[in-house]
Design a protein around this motif. Structure first.
Motif, mmCIF file in Angstrom:
data_model
loop_
_atom_site.group_PDB
_atom_site.id
_atom_site.type_symbol
_atom_site.label_atom_id
_atom_site.label_comp_id
_atom_site.label_asym_id
_atom_site.label_seq_id
_atom_site.Cartn_x
_atom_site.Cartn_y
_atom_site.Cartn_z
ATOM 1 N N HIS A 144 -8.061 5.835 38.706
ATOM 2 C CA HIS A 144 -7.148 5.541 38.038
ATOM 3 C C HIS A 144 -7.510 5.660 36.414
ATOM 4 N N ARG A 145 -8.205 6.063 35.873
ATOM 5 C CA ARG A 145 -7.938 6.385 34.475
ATOM 6 C C ARG A 145 -6.908 5.023 34.259
ATOM 7 N N GLU A 146 -6.017 5.403 33.946
ATOM 8 C CA GLU A 146 -5.044 4.974 33.216
ATOM 9 C C GLU A 146 -5.587 3.216 33.178
ATOM 10 N N SER A 147 -5.439 3.186 33.977
ATOM 11 C CA SER A 147 -5.873 1.300 34.865
ATOM 12 C C SER A 147 -7.281 1.117 35.139
ATOM 13 N N LYS A 148 -8.328 1.688 35.006
ATOM 14 C CA LYS A 148 -9.773 1.952 34.743
ATOM 15 C C LYS A 148 -10.073 0.839 36.408
ATOM 16 N N LEU A 149 -9.937 1.719 37.157
ATOM 17 C CA LEU A 149 -9.718 0.507 38.404
ATOM 18 C C LEU A 149 -9.955 1.639 39.671
ATOM 19 N N ILE A 178 -24.618 6.921 42.594
ATOM 20 C CA ILE A 178 -24.178 5.776 41.292
ATOM 21 C C ILE A 178 -24.185 5.807 39.957
ATOM 22 N N ARG A 179 -25.331 5.922 39.740
ATOM 23 C CA ARG A 179 -26.341 5.975 38.606
ATOM 24 C C ARG A 179 -25.263 7.306 38.003
ATOM 25 N N ASN A 180 -24.755 8.740 38.311
ATOM 26 C CA ASN A 180 -24.162 9.964 37.537
ATOM 27 C C ASN A 180 -23.088 9.962 37.686
ATOM 28 N N THR A 181 -22.273 9.374 38.676
ATOM 29 C CA THR A 181 -21.323 9.962 39.021
ATOM 30 C C THR A 181 -20.620 8.535 38.686
ATOM 31 N N LEU A 182 -20.186 7.602 39.063
ATOM 32 C CA LEU A 182 -19.126 6.290 39.022
ATOM 33 C C LEU A 182 -19.883 5.480 37.272
ATOM 34 N N PHE A 183 -21.157 5.279 37.388
ATOM 35 C CA PHE A 183 -21.418 4.155 35.933
ATOM 36 C C PHE A 183 -21.066 5.129 34.923
ATOM 37 N N PRO A 184 -20.837 6.170 34.820
ATOM 38 C CA PRO A 184 -20.098 7.153 33.365
ATOM 39 C C PRO A 184 -18.656 7.075 33.432
ATOM 40 N N LEU A 185 -18.419 6.784 34.434
ATOM 41 C CA LEU A 185 -17.051 6.357 34.207
ATOM 42 C C LEU A 185 -16.789 5.316 33.167
ATOM 43 N N GLY A 186 -17.676 4.123 33.214
ATOM 44 C CA GLY A 186 -17.825 3.368 32.321
ATOM 45 C C GLY A 186 -17.536 1.857 32.651
ATOM 46 N N GLN A 203 -20.962 -4.872 35.189
ATOM 47 C CA GLN A 203 -21.757 -5.629 36.171
ATOM 48 C C GLN A 203 -23.018 -5.058 36.786
ATOM 49 N N GLU A 204 -21.673 -4.191 37.783
ATOM 50 C CA GLU A 204 -23.530 -3.332 38.445
ATOM 51 C C GLU A 204 -24.566 -3.790 37.910
ATOM 52 N N ARG A 205 -23.866 -2.381 36.712
ATOM 53 C CA ARG A 205 -25.411 -1.888 35.994
ATOM 54 C C ARG A 205 -26.387 -2.871 35.322
ATOM 55 N N ARG A 206 -25.770 -4.569 35.088
ATOM 56 C CA ARG A 206 -26.703 -5.737 34.712
ATOM 57 C C ARG A 206 -27.075 -5.946 36.028
ATOM 58 N N SER A 207 -26.415 -6.415 37.077
ATOM 59 C CA SER A 207 -27.250 -7.323 37.826
ATOM 60 C C SER A 207 -27.921 -6.049 39.209
ATOM 61 N N ASN A 208 -26.864 -5.786 39.453
ATOM 62 C CA ASN A 208 -27.242 -5.006 40.987
ATOM 63 C C ASN A 208 -28.762 -4.751 41.383
ATOM 64 N N GLN A 209 -28.761 -5.876 42.540
ATOM 65 C CA GLN A 209 -30.739 -5.303 42.772
ATOM 66 C C GLN A 209 -30.954 -4.063 43.742
ATOM 67 N N HIS A 210 -30.314 -2.730 43.198
ATOM 68 C CA HIS A 210 -30.477 -1.692 44.186
ATOM 69 C C HIS A 210 -30.064 -0.751 42.914
ATOM 70 N N VAL A 211 -29.392 -1.162 41.732
ATOM 71 C CA VAL A 211 -29.366 0.176 41.105
ATOM 72 C C VAL A 211 -28.492 -0.397 39.528
ATOM 73 N N SER A 212 -29.056 -1.385 39.111
ATOM 74 C CA SER A 212 -29.635 -1.564 38.262
ATOM 75 C C SER A 212 -29.974 -1.287 37.212
ATOM 76 N N ASP A 213 -30.335 -1.704 36.071
ATOM 77 C CA ASP A 213 -31.025 -0.529 34.910
ATOM 78 C C ASP A 213 -32.356 -0.739 34.208
ATOM 79 N N ALA A 214 -32.633 -2.471 35.383
ATOM 80 C CA ALA A 214 -33.539 -2.955 34.719
ATOM 81 C C ALA A 214 -34.299 -2.609 36.063
ATOM 82 N N VAL A 215 -33.626 -2.329 37.456
ATOM 83 C CA VAL A 215 -34.553 -1.667 38.338
ATOM 84 C C VAL A 215 -34.595 -0.657 38.309
ATOM 85 N N MET A 216 -33.829 0.336 37.597
ATOM 86 C CA MET A 216 -34.192 1.853 37.626
ATOM 87 C C MET A 216 -34.981 1.943 36.887
#
Length: 220
Positions: A144-149, A178-186, A203-216
């Motif tokens: 839901h784009r309007e509520s960013k949910l 996750i990286r190419n479809t979900l994270f670009p939503l914001g 939060q997941e981009r920053r700290s998720n042990q599987h898909v964070s920016d640092a891990v990738m």
């Protein structure tokens, strides 16, 4: 305005989600895996009219009560993607694996399979549909784009990601979703996972042990 209530169902504590339009009181249930009485009680508590059932993917704990709920309320079923048809066909087999806890589960027939760039509506609410395979080959996400949910099913969790060791699961495909479809939503998008607490894509981009920016190995 979109409102929601998370209803944990089944022994797996799956996050069935009740979405509704505050202007019209029209509602949609996402992933009614079981515990139909709990779902019905929430619909009644808020004085809602159920318009449809939405399915992210056809694993038993997410879709087991779909047929029964659709019959009870005489509503349509939208989702998952057609690639999850084999999981729908296997619901009886899935039920036998887990015994009496899922004895209500039955195969269902979607009114409409969903795919990338589709949308679903109830009341004055429109949810965008994103195709996010990997956990299952036909997994979709509602946004839901309007509520960013977002309701992301078992694609992404707070601090983790979906399993890919089930039939036709694929780890690389899941990471790409996750990286190419979900994270670009914001980064500010909140999401309801299939299990566990809510989080944000940031939060997941920053700290998720599987898909964070640092891990990738992605630098900002």
């Amino acid at each position: 305005m979109l409102k929601h209530e998370i209803i944990p169902v089944t022994p797996f504590e799956q996050n069935c989600t009740l979405f509704w339009c505050s202007e019209t009181q029209q509602a949609a249930v996402v992933d009614p895996g079981g515990d139909i009485d709990k779902i019905k009680a929430a619909i009644t508590k808020h004085g809602l009219t159920l318009a449809k059932i939405l399915i992210t993917h056809a694993h038993l704990d997410h879709a087991g009560a779909t047929h029964a709920l659709a019959i009870d309320y005489d509503v349509i079923i939208e989702g998952p993607h057609k690639e999850d048809q084999f999981w729908i066909d296997a619901l009886e087999q899935q039920k036998q694996m887990f015994g009496e806890a899922f004895n209500y589960a039955e195969k269902f027939t979607p009114t409409r399979f969903l795919q990338q760039n589709d949308s679903v509506s109830f009341g004055n609410i429109t949810l965008e549909v994103y195709f996010c395979p990997g956990h299952t080959p036909g997994h979709i996400v509602f946004f839901h784009r309007e509520s960013k949910l977002a309701q992301v099913g078992d694609v992404l969790f707070s601090g983790s990601i979906g399993r890919t060791d089930f039939p036709r699961g694929d780890h690389a495909t899941l990471i790409h979703s996750i990286r190419n479809t979900l994270f670009p939503l914001g980064d500010d998008v909140r999401f309801i996972p299939g299990h566990g607490p809510m989080s944000t894509f940031g939060q997941e981009r920053r700290s998720n042990q599987h898909v964070s920016d640092a891990v990738m190995g992605v630098s900002k």
